[in-house]
Design a protein around this motif. Structure first.
Motif, PDB file in Angstrom:
ATOM      1  N   GLY A 101       0.864  -1.164  -0.014  1.00 46.81           N
ATOM      2  CA  GLY A 101       0.013   0.026  -0.106  1.00 46.81           C
ATOM      3  C   GLY A 101       0.819   1.178  -0.231  1.00 46.81           C
ATOM      4  N   VAL A 102       2.036   1.337  -0.662  1.00 50.23           N
ATOM      5  CA  VAL A 102       2.786   2.448  -0.586  1.00 50.23           C
ATOM      6  C   VAL A 102       2.176   3.519  -1.419  1.00 50.23           C
ATOM      7  CG1 VAL A 102       5.034   3.314  -1.431  1.00 50.23           C
ATOM      8  CG2 VAL A 102       4.947   1.492  -0.097  1.00 50.23           C
ATOM      9  N   GLU A 103       2.081   4.810  -0.912  1.00 56.64           N
ATOM     10  CA  GLU A 103       1.432   5.824  -1.615  1.00 56.64           C
ATOM     11  C   GLU A 103       2.655   7.113  -1.505  1.00 56.64           C
ATOM     12  OE1 GLU A 103      -2.504   6.786  -0.851  1.00 56.64           O
ATOM     13  OE2 GLU A 103      -2.957   4.762  -1.206  1.00 56.64           O
ATOM     14  N   PHE A 104       2.782   7.824  -2.538  1.00 58.70           N
ATOM     15  CA  PHE A 104       3.742   9.091  -2.539  1.00 58.70           C
ATOM     16  C   PHE A 104       3.578  10.204  -3.591  1.00 58.70           C
ATOM     17  CE2 PHE A 104       7.539  11.265  -3.723  1.00 58.70           C
ATOM     18  CZ  PHE A 104       7.984  11.996  -2.385  1.00 58.70           C
ATOM     19  N   GLY A 105       3.702  11.322  -3.298  1.00 63.27           N
ATOM     20  CA  GLY A 105       3.590  12.232  -4.373  1.00 63.27           C
ATOM     21  C   GLY A 105       4.393  13.747  -3.905  1.00 63.27           C
ATOM     22  N   TYR A 106       4.558  14.380  -4.940  1.00 65.23           N
ATOM     23  CA  TYR A 106       5.269  15.743  -4.902  1.00 65.23           C
ATOM     24  C   TYR A 106       4.298  16.952  -4.716  1.00 65.23           C
ATOM     25  CZ  TYR A 106       9.276  12.834  -6.468  1.00 65.23           C
ATOM     26  OH  TYR A 106       9.967  11.961  -6.455  1.00 65.23           O
ATOM     27  N   GLY A 107       4.471  17.779  -3.538  1.00 67.46           N
ATOM     28  CA  GLY A 107       3.672  19.173  -3.571  1.00 67.46           C
ATOM     29  C   GLY A 107       2.019  18.662  -3.557  1.00 67.46           C
ATOM     30  N   GLY A 108       1.691  17.434  -2.911  1.00 64.60           N
ATOM     31  CA  GLY A 108       0.290  17.321  -2.784  1.00 64.60           C
ATOM     32  C   GLY A 108       0.099  16.382  -4.045  1.00 64.60           C
ATOM     33  N   ARG A 109       0.794  16.245  -5.116  1.00 67.43           N
ATOM     34  CA  ARG A 109       0.328  15.662  -6.368  1.00 67.43           C
ATOM     35  C   ARG A 109       0.655  14.231  -6.333  1.00 67.43           C
ATOM     36  NH1 ARG A 109       2.705  14.681 -11.517  1.00 67.43           N
ATOM     37  NH2 ARG A 109       4.444  15.832 -10.975  1.00 67.43           N
ATOM     38  N   PRO A 110      -0.436  13.326  -6.368  1.00 66.90           N
ATOM     39  CA  PRO A 110      -0.055  12.025  -6.226  1.00 66.90           C
ATOM     40  C   PRO A 110       0.782  11.280  -7.367  1.00 66.90           C
ATOM     41  CG  PRO A 110      -2.189  12.028  -6.540  1.00 66.90           C
ATOM     42  CD  PRO A 110      -1.693  13.516  -6.448  1.00 66.90           C
ATOM     43  N   ILE A 111       1.846  10.700  -7.098  1.00 66.52           N
ATOM     44  CA  ILE A 111       2.748   9.983  -7.922  1.00 66.52           C
ATOM     45  C   ILE A 111       2.510   8.358  -8.058  1.00 66.52           C
ATOM     46  CG2 ILE A 111       4.868   9.758  -9.022  1.00 66.52           C
ATOM     47  CD1 ILE A 111       3.986  12.353  -9.275  1.00 66.52           C
ATOM     48  N   LEU A 112       2.546   7.806  -6.637  1.00 68.76           N
ATOM     49  CA  LEU A 112       2.017   6.487  -6.491  1.00 68.76           C
ATOM     50  C   LEU A 112       1.067   6.340  -5.624  1.00 68.76           C
ATOM     51  CD1 LEU A 112       5.937   5.425  -5.753  1.00 68.76           C
ATOM     52  CD2 LEU A 112       4.830   5.096  -7.736  1.00 68.76           C
ATOM     53  N   ARG A 113       0.299   5.214  -6.184  1.00 69.56           N
ATOM     54  CA  ARG A 113      -1.014   4.919  -5.228  1.00 69.56           C
ATOM     55  C   ARG A 113      -1.135   3.493  -5.084  1.00 69.56           C
ATOM     56  NH1 ARG A 113      -6.062   3.937  -7.113  1.00 69.56           N
ATOM     57  NH2 ARG A 113      -5.403   4.714  -9.255  1.00 69.56           N
ATOM     58  N   ASP A 114      -1.100   3.077  -3.734  1.00 70.43           N
ATOM     59  CA  ASP A 114      -1.490   1.677  -3.398  1.00 70.43           C
ATOM     60  C   ASP A 114      -0.778   0.703  -4.148  1.00 70.43           C
ATOM     61  OD1 ASP A 114      -2.847  -0.251  -1.945  1.00 70.43           O
ATOM     62  OD2 ASP A 114      -4.428  -0.583  -3.320  1.00 70.43           O
TER      63      ASP A 114
END
Length: 250
Positions: free
Chosen positions: A7-20
């Motif tokens: 379930g890793v999630e990450f983004g830059y400046g509030g913009r999601p790059i990776l989801r679940d």
């Protein structure tokens, strides 16, 4: 499983790059991370190496939470090879020996030297040990930085586009050596690749990223023309030529 991503999630400046993002890799396995430019492949590797901190999700390394380990323990257990490398006036031997830094205490031991020699042998660099890095070709330098990562004796090796800027011969040689070393040393490897044919030739598992999440993950069975066309937006055939699977764009 040596590496479990849940379930890793990450983004830059509030913009999601990776989801679940979810996948698993076991010892002796090579997993290829695939997808179009901007799909988040390199970002995923940086999350796995703690260069970036995920918004949420967990990464388990041999049953332990990666984000609860010390920085030193992460350096001992994860080997990371970035896309770009700084070339210094080091010999090949000294450059590979630097991979032992997470294990050093009061000085270089006999074991550190033995591990360095083994890494050089695994990557077929023994004849280059006293050469300087700035005297090497691109393929030779790529093998040196991979050997340095092996000298860390990691449980998991993370390689970000290890064949970029290499000619055909060196692409095949580098990935052949990586696959052999992973199997012989009992570690796992996660590779970001752009070449689907290289992925099919050398990887055991495949993680296809699309729309910031996992489109498909599994063995050879997920590398279908339908999945590849959906991820890359190009119709393809997947055929076998002398027993080797080949992706052919239409």
């Amino acid at each position: 499983m040596i590496l479990v991503v849940d379930g890793v999630e990450f983004g830059y400046g509030g913009r999601p790059i990776l989801r679940d993002i979810k996948f698993r890799v076991d010892r002796g396995e090579v997993l290829a991370v695939l997808g179009v430019n901007g799909a988040g492949k390199s970002t995923l590797l940086k999350c796995l190496n703690r260069i970036l901190k995920p918004w949420r999700g967990t990464v388990w390394l041999d049953g332990e939470d990666l984000f609860r380990l010390s920085a030193l323990e992460v350096a001992r257990r994860l080997g990371y090879v970035a896309q770009r490398h700084q070339v210094t006036r080091f010999t090949v031997f000294d450059a590979v020996l630097l991979g032992r830094r997470p294990h050093l205490k009061w000085g270089i031991t006999r074991r550190d030297l033995e591990v360095t020699h083994r890494a050089l042998k695994l990557l077929e660099l023994e004849d280059y040990a006293l050469r300087y890095l700035d005297e090497l070709s691109g393929g030779e330098l790529q093998k040196v930085v991979i050997a340095r990562a092996f000298a860390q004796e990691p449980q998991v090796l993370l390689l970000d586009e290890p064949t970029s800027n290499l000619d055909l011969k060196n692409q095949l040689e580098v990935l052949r050596l990586v696959r052999r070393a992973v199997q012989e040393e009992g570690m796992a490897a996660v590779l970001v690749l752009h070449d689907l044919n290289l992925a099919l030739r050398f990887a055991d598992k495949f993680l296809l990223l699309k729309d910031r999440t996992v489109y498909a993950c599994g063995g050879r069975e997920v590398m279908t023309p339908e999945h590849i066309a959906a991820v890359y937006g190009v119709p393809v055939l997947v055929e076998e030529l002398r027993g080797v699977p080949v992706v052919v764009p239409l």
